[in-house]
Scaffold this motif. Sequence first.
Motif, mmCIF file in Angstrom:
data_model
loop_
_atom_site.group_PDB
_atom_site.id
_atom_site.type_symbol
_atom_site.label_atom_id
_atom_site.label_comp_id
_atom_site.label_asym_id
_atom_site.label_seq_id
_atom_site.Cartn_x
_atom_site.Cartn_y
_atom_site.Cartn_z
ATOM 1 N N THR A 274 6.822 3.419 2.128
ATOM 2 C CA THR A 274 5.559 2.668 2.150
ATOM 3 C C THR A 274 5.164 2.191 0.757
ATOM 4 O OG1 THR A 274 4.324 4.761 1.942
ATOM 5 C CG2 THR A 274 4.665 3.890 4.175
ATOM 6 N N GLY A 275 6.019 2.435 -0.231
ATOM 7 C CA GLY A 275 5.709 1.990 -1.585
ATOM 8 C C GLY A 275 5.912 3.111 -2.583
ATOM 9 N N ALA A 276 6.295 2.757 -3.791
ATOM 10 C CA ALA A 276 6.521 3.750 -4.841
ATOM 11 C C ALA A 276 5.198 4.214 -5.438
ATOM 12 C CB ALA A 276 7.403 3.131 -5.937
ATOM 13 N N SER A 277 5.260 5.287 -6.229
ATOM 14 C CA SER A 277 4.064 5.785 -6.906
ATOM 15 C C SER A 277 3.641 4.791 -7.988
ATOM 16 C CB SER A 277 4.342 7.153 -7.542
ATOM 17 O OG SER A 277 5.275 7.020 -8.600
ATOM 18 N N PRO A 278 2.367 4.807 -8.403
ATOM 19 C CA PRO A 278 1.879 3.862 -9.416
ATOM 20 C C PRO A 278 2.707 3.823 -10.695
ATOM 21 C CG PRO A 278 0.025 4.937 -8.380
ATOM 22 C CD PRO A 278 1.264 5.616 -7.849
ATOM 23 N N TRP A 279 3.138 4.983 -11.183
ATOM 24 C CA TRP A 279 3.899 5.008 -12.429
ATOM 25 C C TRP A 279 5.288 4.400 -12.246
ATOM 26 C CZ3 TRP A 279 1.859 6.492 -17.135
ATOM 27 C CH2 TRP A 279 0.591 7.060 -17.084
ATOM 28 N N SER A 280 5.845 4.514 -11.045
ATOM 29 C CA SER A 280 7.136 3.876 -10.755
ATOM 30 C C SER A 280 6.969 2.357 -10.680
ATOM 31 C CB SER A 280 7.706 4.401 -9.433
ATOM 32 O OG SER A 280 8.039 5.768 -9.543
ATOM 33 N N VAL A 281 5.835 1.916 -10.153
ATOM 34 C CA VAL A 281 5.528 0.482 -10.114
ATOM 35 C C VAL A 281 5.413 -0.059 -11.533
ATOM 36 C CG1 VAL A 281 3.817 -1.263 -9.441
ATOM 37 C CG2 VAL A 281 4.409 0.588 -7.862
ATOM 38 N N LEU A 282 4.768 0.720 -12.404
ATOM 39 C CA LEU A 282 4.652 0.319 -13.812
ATOM 40 C C LEU A 282 6.028 0.193 -14.452
ATOM 41 C CD1 LEU A 282 2.981 -0.237 -16.374
ATOM 42 C CD2 LEU A 282 2.924 2.249 -16.761
ATOM 43 N N ALA A 283 6.884 1.191 -14.216
ATOM 44 C CA ALA A 283 8.232 1.162 -14.786
ATOM 45 C C ALA A 283 9.020 -0.032 -14.258
ATOM 46 C CB ALA A 283 8.969 2.463 -14.453
ATOM 47 N N GLN A 284 8.859 -0.306 -12.959
ATOM 48 C CA GLN A 284 9.550 -1.449 -12.364
ATOM 49 C C GLN A 284 9.062 -2.754 -12.983
ATOM 50 O OE1 GLN A 284 8.512 -2.403 -8.324
ATOM 51 N NE2 GLN A 284 10.550 -3.187 -7.859
ATOM 52 N N GLY A 285 7.731 -2.873 -13.142
ATOM 53 C CA GLY A 285 7.165 -4.081 -13.718
ATOM 54 C C GLY A 285 7.636 -4.326 -15.140
ATOM 55 N N THR B 44 -5.351 1.938 -12.969
ATOM 56 C CA THR B 44 -5.024 1.122 -14.142
ATOM 57 C C THR B 44 -3.521 0.910 -14.252
ATOM 58 O OG1 THR B 44 -6.958 1.935 -15.355
ATOM 59 C CG2 THR B 44 -5.174 0.975 -16.658
ATOM 60 N N VAL B 45 -2.775 1.991 -14.081
ATOM 61 C CA VAL B 45 -1.319 1.928 -14.181
ATOM 62 C C VAL B 45 -0.720 0.997 -13.125
ATOM 63 C CG1 VAL B 45 0.775 3.284 -13.763
ATOM 64 C CG2 VAL B 45 -0.965 4.156 -15.307
ATOM 65 N N VAL B 46 -1.165 1.136 -11.872
ATOM 66 C CA VAL B 46 -0.598 0.315 -10.799
ATOM 67 C C VAL B 46 -1.007 -1.147 -10.955
ATOM 68 C CG1 VAL B 46 -2.443 0.498 -9.053
ATOM 69 C CG2 VAL B 46 -0.063 0.321 -8.326
ATOM 70 N N THR B 47 -2.185 -1.385 -11.496
ATOM 71 C CA THR B 47 -2.632 -2.763 -11.726
ATOM 72 C C THR B 47 -1.756 -3.457 -12.768
ATOM 73 O OG1 THR B 47 -4.925 -2.189 -11.172
ATOM 74 C CG2 THR B 47 -4.573 -4.224 -12.412
ATOM 75 N N ILE B 48 -1.467 -2.735 -13.848
ATOM 76 C CA ILE B 48 -0.602 -3.290 -14.900
ATOM 77 C C ILE B 48 0.804 -3.530 -14.345
ATOM 78 C CG2 ILE B 48 0.487 -2.830 -17.138
ATOM 79 C CD1 ILE B 48 -2.007 -1.181 -17.865
ATOM 80 N N GLY B 49 1.312 -2.531 -13.590
ATOM 81 C CA GLY B 49 2.639 -2.670 -13.007
ATOM 82 C C GLY B 49 2.733 -3.847 -12.053
ATOM 83 N N TRP B 50 1.713 -4.021 -11.223
ATOM 84 C CA TRP B 50 1.681 -5.143 -10.273
ATOM 85 C C TRP B 50 1.611 -6.477 -11.016
ATOM 86 C CZ3 TRP B 50 -2.571 -8.504 -9.499
ATOM 87 C CH2 TRP B 50 -2.408 -9.410 -8.444
ATOM 88 N N TYR B 51 0.804 -6.539 -12.060
ATOM 89 C CA TYR B 51 0.679 -7.767 -12.862
ATOM 90 C C TYR B 51 2.016 -8.151 -13.499
ATOM 91 C CZ TYR B 51 -0.851 -10.957 -16.548
ATOM 92 O OH TYR B 51 -0.986 -12.047 -17.378
ATOM 93 N N LEU B 52 2.792 -7.137 -13.863
ATOM 94 C CA LEU B 52 4.088 -7.394 -14.505
ATOM 95 C C LEU B 52 5.198 -7.695 -13.493
ATOM 96 C CD1 LEU B 52 4.020 -4.639 -17.285
ATOM 97 C CD2 LEU B 52 3.722 -7.109 -17.586
#
Length: 215
Positions: free
Chosen positions: A50-61, A176-184
């Motif tokens: 259903t989706g990765a954790s916020p910090w994983s999204v940041l790393a992906q971004g 904050t972390v997931v927002t930055i990751g999504w933006y990237l």
Amino acid sequence: MFLKIKNVPNVWWSSEKPLNFKPKISTFFYLCFGLTLFGLGEGLLIVSFTGASPWSVLAQGISLNVDLSIGTITFLISVGVLFLWIFLDQKPGIGTVLNALIISVMIDLCIKFVPTPSDFIYQLVLAICSVVLVGIGGGIYLVANLGSGPRDGLMIGLQKKTNLPIALVRALLEITVVTIGWYLGGVVGIGTLLFAFGIGPCVALGLYLVNKVFN
């Protein structure tokens, strides 16, 4: 109310200091038990699809914008967060090391033995259970006071600096972390949002339950 908790409680099995290499058996047990639940929750989130954790999204971004792998970025983020500990008066301990080891093992076990539900509703239920397990597991191992993982240490350090409730600090940090990751360019799923908004209250609930049971 557990949402107003501002401090990690101290119970009879809590260590007097994080840098304790000879903790009581009970302290070490609850540290490992909490981390096992934490890792199980992290693994179930991955399995839920259903989706990765916020910090994983940041790393992906970040990885989409620089020539480095997600694994390398994840490692560098952890190092960066640990560097921030210097300014937040946080100290590592054996829990900091076991955090990485036990959680990694539990994630691998989940991926190997827990099948992904075919129905989206069951995937969603699995994601919700994962957030609750991570939160309660996090609450248990933090009370052991044998050192936290990078993100939990950042949470505790920021709470002490701001005097805001732990639930709010963790929620703001994850959002904050997931927002930055999504933006990237990182991919955000419903499980990611459940984690970002739910992990703070769940960690606070874990701390509250441990305090209630052992004090």
